[in-house]
Write an enzyme that holds these catalytic residues in place. Structure first.
Site, short mmCIF file in Angstrom:
data_model
loop_
_atom_site.label_atom_id
_atom_site.label_comp_id
_atom_site.label_asym_id
_atom_site.label_seq_id
_atom_site.Cartn_x
_atom_site.Cartn_y
_atom_site.Cartn_z
N LYS A 1 6.68 4.52 -11.80
CA LYS A 1 5.30 4.91 -11.48
C LYS A 1 4.43 4.89 -12.74
CE LYS A 1 1.63 6.84 -9.68
NZ LYS A 1 0.57 5.97 -9.13
N GLU B 1 -2.03 -0.83 -14.14
CA GLU B 1 -3.35 -0.48 -13.58
C GLU B 1 -4.40 -0.42 -14.69
OE1 GLU B 1 -5.16 3.69 -12.03
OE2 GLU B 1 -3.32 3.03 -11.05
#
Length: 347
Positions: A49, A56
């Site tokens: 994650k 991102e």
């Protein structure tokens, strides 16, 4: 609203106990499969994650640089930008971030003015990008694009310094670039840089997985990122295919799809980065991605000179191409240094 992408790690024995509710609440792909699978033991889920968030950061900064080029070099207004991004979102750049960016360009404030133009250009961050970069430094993995995305946010958070620099360093030659760019060339540079961003992110996961023996399934990770998360995109299907074809793939840039796309976009990518430098438009992620690519494909790097310098001033020793790997040498470069050399260590 439609379920998240979930990346649970930890005990393999616990996974069957939580699998059904977790997969029930997760986002789904078109075929109904859940965007949730057991990632691996230990902290592997949290780490995957974290790398997702690092990618991102890179994606967002690349889009911001694209926006800067389109606005500052092509003179596009918000409506034109919105229409362009909507068209890009119907092609190979289809993704959540491209889609919402089109909506952001078009959104208006209560008085009818474009809201984006009123937002202060100071970016915040909560740390996952920095964690990714820190992990990469620990594993000697060149996560250059994501690192530049983190640094770009840091630089944006220095408005007073930027204001002083803008006043002290006006660049009258910034408008002297003869060749104009096209939106298509900028799109190609964005896409090529995005390929590098994902290649770097998956490289970091591979190195950390090898350290902790997590045995991550990279094809599955790419699949569960295809919905329910910020970096979801059609492009991730190609990442899954790459790792299904070769589970031991050392870099996504070695996959045929990636190689073909880099070949197609490389001329425009080089032109855009050069144009940015000549036109005084900062492109930290696009340019670092290109430098990473060129560094990776350089068969004979200048690092031999670095090793010679280190041995000259610090007796740190070097290897020779005409000897076996691991055999080190020290040279008395000045004739006054003797045979003493520094102890070997890994930082």
């Amino acid at each position: 609203l439609h379920g998240p992408s979930l990346m649970p790690g930890g005990s393999a024995a616990a996974w069957p106990l939580i699998k059904e509710p977790f997969q029930a609440i997760a986002a789904k792909l078109d075929d109904g499969s859940p965007c949730c699978e057991w990632i691996g033991p230990g902290g592997s889920g949290h780490f995957v994650k974290t790398v997702h968030n690092g990618i991102e950061y890179g994606d967002m900064q690349l889009i911001a640089e694209t926006y800067s080029l389109l606005r500052n070099r092509l003179g596009m207004d918000n409506e034109s930008l919105a229409s362009l991004f909507e068209s890009w979102n119907r092609g190979e750049l289809n993704s959540y971030l491209i889609g919402i960016t089109a909506e952001i360009f078009r959104f208006k404030d209560d008085d009818g003015a474009y809201l984006l133009d009123r937002i202060r250009d100071v970016a915040r961050q909560k740390g996952t990008g920095k964690w990714s970069v820190s992990a990469a430094l620990d594993r000697n993995d060149p996560l250059t694009l994501i690192a530049e995305a983190v640094f770009a946010r840091m630089l944006s958070a220095l408005p007073d310094e930027r204001r002083t620099a803008a006043e002290g360093y006006p660049d009258p030659q910034a408008q002297s670039v003869v060749e104009t760019l096209t939106a298509g060339q900028i799109r190609a540079a964005l896409y090529a840089s995005k390929l590098v961003s994902y290649a770097q992110g998956f490289s970091l996961m591979r190195r950390v997985s090898e350290l902790y023996d997590w045995r991550l399934d990279y094809g599955t990770i790419a699949r569960i990122w295809r919905n329910g998360c910020i970096i979801r995109s059609a492009f991730l299907e190609k990442v899954t295919e790459a790792f299904r074809t070769d589970p031991d793939l050392r870099s996504l840039l070695f996959d045929d799809f990636f190689r073909d796309k880099i070949g197609q976009t490389l001329p425009a990518w080089r032109r855009v980065v050069a144009h940015g430098a000549l036109g005084a438009v900062a492109l930290p992620c696009m340019s670092s991605a290109l430098n990473y690519f060129d560094g990776l494909r350089t068969l004979r790097s200048p690092a031999n000179l670095l090793q010679a310098q280190r041995d000259y001033f610090g007796a740190h020793r070097y290897e020779r191409i005409d000897w076996d790997d691991g055999t080190t040498f020290h040279t008395d470069w000045t004739g006054r240094g003797g045979n003493t050399s520094a102890e070997s260590y890994e930082a």
